[in-house]
Design a protein around this motif. Structure first.
Motif, PDB file in Angstrom:
ATOM      1  N   ASP A   1       0.456  13.742   7.857  1.00  0.00           N
ATOM      2  CA  ASP A   1       1.064  14.246   6.631  1.00  0.00           C
ATOM      3  C   ASP A   1       0.933  13.164   5.569  1.00  0.00           C
ATOM      4  O   ASP A   1       1.838  12.367   5.346  1.00  0.00           O
ATOM      5  CB  ASP A   1       2.538  14.587   6.882  1.00  0.00           C
ATOM      6  N   GLU A   2      -0.229  13.152   4.918  1.00  0.00           N
ATOM      7  CA  GLU A   2      -0.518  12.092   3.955  1.00  0.00           C
ATOM      8  C   GLU A   2       0.375  12.179   2.724  1.00  0.00           C
ATOM      9  O   GLU A   2       0.714  11.161   2.128  1.00  0.00           O
ATOM     10  CB  GLU A   2      -1.991  12.166   3.539  1.00  0.00           C
ATOM     11  N   VAL A   3       0.785  13.384   2.352  1.00  0.00           N
ATOM     12  CA  VAL A   3       1.603  13.550   1.152  1.00  0.00           C
ATOM     13  C   VAL A   3       2.971  12.909   1.319  1.00  0.00           C
ATOM     14  O   VAL A   3       3.449  12.174   0.452  1.00  0.00           O
ATOM     15  CB  VAL A   3       1.753  15.045   0.794  1.00  0.00           C
ATOM     16  N   SER A   4       3.616  13.159   2.450  1.00  0.00           N
ATOM     17  CA  SER A   4       4.953  12.599   2.681  1.00  0.00           C
ATOM     18  C   SER A   4       4.934  11.086   2.770  1.00  0.00           C
ATOM     19  O   SER A   4       5.940  10.420   2.488  1.00  0.00           O
ATOM     20  CB  SER A   4       5.557  13.181   3.963  1.00  0.00           C
ATOM     21  N   ALA A   5       3.774  10.536   3.160  1.00  0.00           N
ATOM     22  CA  ALA A   5       3.670   9.082   3.292  1.00  0.00           C
ATOM     23  C   ALA A   5       3.502   8.387   1.944  1.00  0.00           C
ATOM     24  O   ALA A   5       3.654   7.167   1.842  1.00  0.00           O
ATOM     25  CB  ALA A   5       2.492   8.737   4.199  1.00  0.00           C
ATOM     26  N   MET A   6       3.216   9.171   0.907  1.00  0.00           N
ATOM     27  CA  MET A   6       3.014   8.586  -0.419  1.00  0.00           C
ATOM     28  C   MET A   6       4.345   8.352  -1.128  1.00  0.00           C
ATOM     29  O   MET A   6       5.201   9.226  -1.153  1.00  0.00           O
ATOM     30  CB  MET A   6       2.134   9.511  -1.278  1.00  0.00           C
ATOM     31  N   GLU A   7       4.508   7.200  -1.697  1.00  0.00           N
ATOM     32  CA  GLU A   7       5.722   6.858  -2.435  1.00  0.00           C
ATOM     33  C   GLU A   7       5.451   7.013  -3.930  1.00  0.00           C
ATOM     34  O   GLU A   7       4.656   6.274  -4.495  1.00  0.00           O
ATOM     35  CB  GLU A   7       6.144   5.426  -2.128  1.00  0.00           C
ATOM     36  N   PRO A   8       6.106   7.986  -4.602  1.00  0.00           N
ATOM     37  CA  PRO A   8       5.852   8.185  -6.040  1.00  0.00           C
ATOM     38  C   PRO A   8       6.241   6.967  -6.863  1.00  0.00           C
ATOM     39  O   PRO A   8       7.244   6.297  -6.569  1.00  0.00           O
ATOM     40  CB  PRO A   8       6.751   9.376  -6.389  1.00  0.00           C
ATOM     41  N   GLY A   9       5.428   6.671  -7.860  1.00  0.00           N
ATOM     42  CA  GLY A   9       5.710   5.556  -8.760  1.00  0.00           C
ATOM     43  C   GLY A   9       5.812   6.042 -10.194  1.00  0.00           C
ATOM     44  O   GLY A   9       5.715   7.253 -10.457  1.00  0.00           O
ATOM     45  N   PRO A  10       5.993   5.150 -11.145  1.00  0.00           N
ATOM     46  CA  PRO A  10       6.099   5.548 -12.561  1.00  0.00           C
ATOM     47  C   PRO A  10       4.750   5.983 -13.123  1.00  0.00           C
ATOM     48  O   PRO A  10       3.699   5.511 -12.698  1.00  0.00           O
ATOM     49  CB  PRO A  10       6.605   4.280 -13.241  1.00  0.00           C
TER      50      PRO A  10
END
Length: 438
Positions: A356-365
């Protein structure tokens, strides 16, 4: 010669090689089948059977609840076990008819075969309505409504959406390869409803075998042509498809008919062919089961109401423990938390991914790079709309054309900051659409 396409869009990993070579297989369900009464846009269907009734495959078990509605038919023979709310793939509880499969698959009597050339427009529309056909590309809009615009003489293009731009999905591809005559036959039936329309089979150019096959089939049909589209997501989106093949634009306040177009998915058009020529209602569809978490990816001819768990077992089950299972494709589909839910008329795929590559991504500014604007097919500014949505600024959201978003996911895919742009915009649109209904 420039390829037919639209402005914006992306090129995600296709993943179609996993199931593209897998011919359609028929599977027979066991146990109970669940038929939600809301498998389409519009009013839910109304049950016309009761607990304890015996039903046959192809028998109507729920009638239309209004003009924008569609009846539901049993896909197996058996006994009505109950009529109660059951969970569906999206997670909602929907009133459903539950039928205990007797394993006999006895069929209701079908209408005698009819020659479409001898049928009037009203007869054809009536047959489409009674067969319970809805858009099978995902939206689920009742097909008889599309086939009944106020001014049919102003429809100039009847477009068969053969793009199948969503990654991993190959059900339409297999249908085109294995049953192209039914697709062309269904398109010819639909063209009888619109005296001034030209038929277009719009296929992405990553399917050259389909393009060649369909062109050969329609070479003596002056009213039908095959258009090769540039392979790009979301080429199969209704607005994008219409622009690519006709150069005409529509917005969120318009219907395709306002631009002189009617658009239908491959499976929908085949269902029309079967309803009109064979007298068969919509009780089955093609579903792709795929992903690197599936042991044997496949394309199944599925009796509607079959559980997703049975589809997965028919594909050999899971390999390991996938991190995400999706109903549909990775761009427009949604994650599932339970596979014991029924397939419906607009089920397209079951996708199991090992990571699950999406959940592993941490959103930034936001870094104001503008990439989301470049890829947006709706030509809006997703980063700005997401900010308005986050702050509940409905006025600014509307003033900046937030309702023109088609929720395709291109902005989230391309964003280097990994912001959840589509999700935020989609949530705001849902709120505003609910207020409009009130």
């Amino acid at each position: 010669m420039a390829k037919l396409t639209f402005k914006g869009g992306i090129h995600p990993y296709e993943g179609k090689e996993m199931s593209a070579s897998r011919a359609i297989r028929d599977i027979l369900p066991g146990g109970e089948l669940v038929y939600p009464l809301s498998q389409h846009i519009g009013a839910p269907a109304k049950p016309i059977v009761a607990r304890g009734d015996r039903v046959l495959a192809g028998q109507m078990i729920a009638e239309s609840g209004g003009f924008v509605s569609a009846p539901v038919h049993a896909s197996v023979s058996g006994t009505v076990k109950t009529i109660e709310p059951r969970r569906v793939a999206a997670g909602d509880m929907v009133m459903s008819i539950v039928v205990e499969n007797d394993g006999l698959y006895e069929e209701a009597e079908v209408q005698p075969r009819r020659d479409p050339e001898k049928l009037g427009c009203e007869e054809i529309v009536s047959m489409i309505r009674d067969a319970g056909i809805v858009g099978m590309g995902g939206a689920g809009f009742p097909t008889h409504v599309k086939a009944s615009p106020k001014e049919p003489e102003k429809i100039e293009y009847m477009i068969a959406n053969c793009a199948e731009c969503e990654p991993y999905l190959t059900s339409d591809y297999r249908r085109m390869l294995e049953e192209p005559e039914k697709l062309v036959g269904g398109l010819k039936i639909m063209l009888r409803l619109f005296p001034n329309a030209h038929g277009i089979l719009a296929v992405e150019d990553n399917k050259p075998d389909c393009i060649s096959l369909l062109r050969n089939l329609v070479r003596d049909e002056p009213g039908i042509s095959v258009k090769a589209l540039k392979t790009k997501y979301p080429q199969g989106g209704e607005r994008q498809l219409i622009y690519a093949v006709t150069g005409r634009r529509i917005n969120s306040a318009m219907l395709p008919a306002d631009a002189g177009c009617v658009v239908n998915n491959v499976d929908t058009i085949v269902a029309v062919y079967r309803a009109v020529t064979e007298g068969r209602p919509l009780t089955e569809r093609i579903v792709t089961v795929t992903g690197d978490g599936v042991r044997n990816p496949a394309n199944f001819r599925v009796r509607i109401g079959t559980s997703y768990q049975e589809l997965l077992e028919a594909a050999g089950g899971l390999m390991g423990k996938p991190e995400k299972i999706i109903c549909g494709g990775p761009m427009m589909g949604f994650a599932m938390f339970d596979l014991n839910v029924p397939t419906t008329k607009n089920s397209t795929a079951l996708l199991a991914l090992s990571r699950d590559e999406v959940s592993a991504m941490e959103p930034g500014p936001c870094i104001n790079c503008g990439r989301c604007v470049e890829v947006c097919p709706g030509r809006v500014i997703p980063s700005r709309l997401a900010d308005y949505a986050e702050h509940n600024d409905e006025k600014a959201f509307l003033e900046n054309y937030g309702m023109e978003c088609c929720e395709c996911g291109c902005c989230s895919f391309i964003c280097p900051a990994k912001r959840h742009l589509t999700q935020q915009i989609k949530s705001m649109r849902k709120i505003l659409l609910a207020k409009r209904k009130k």
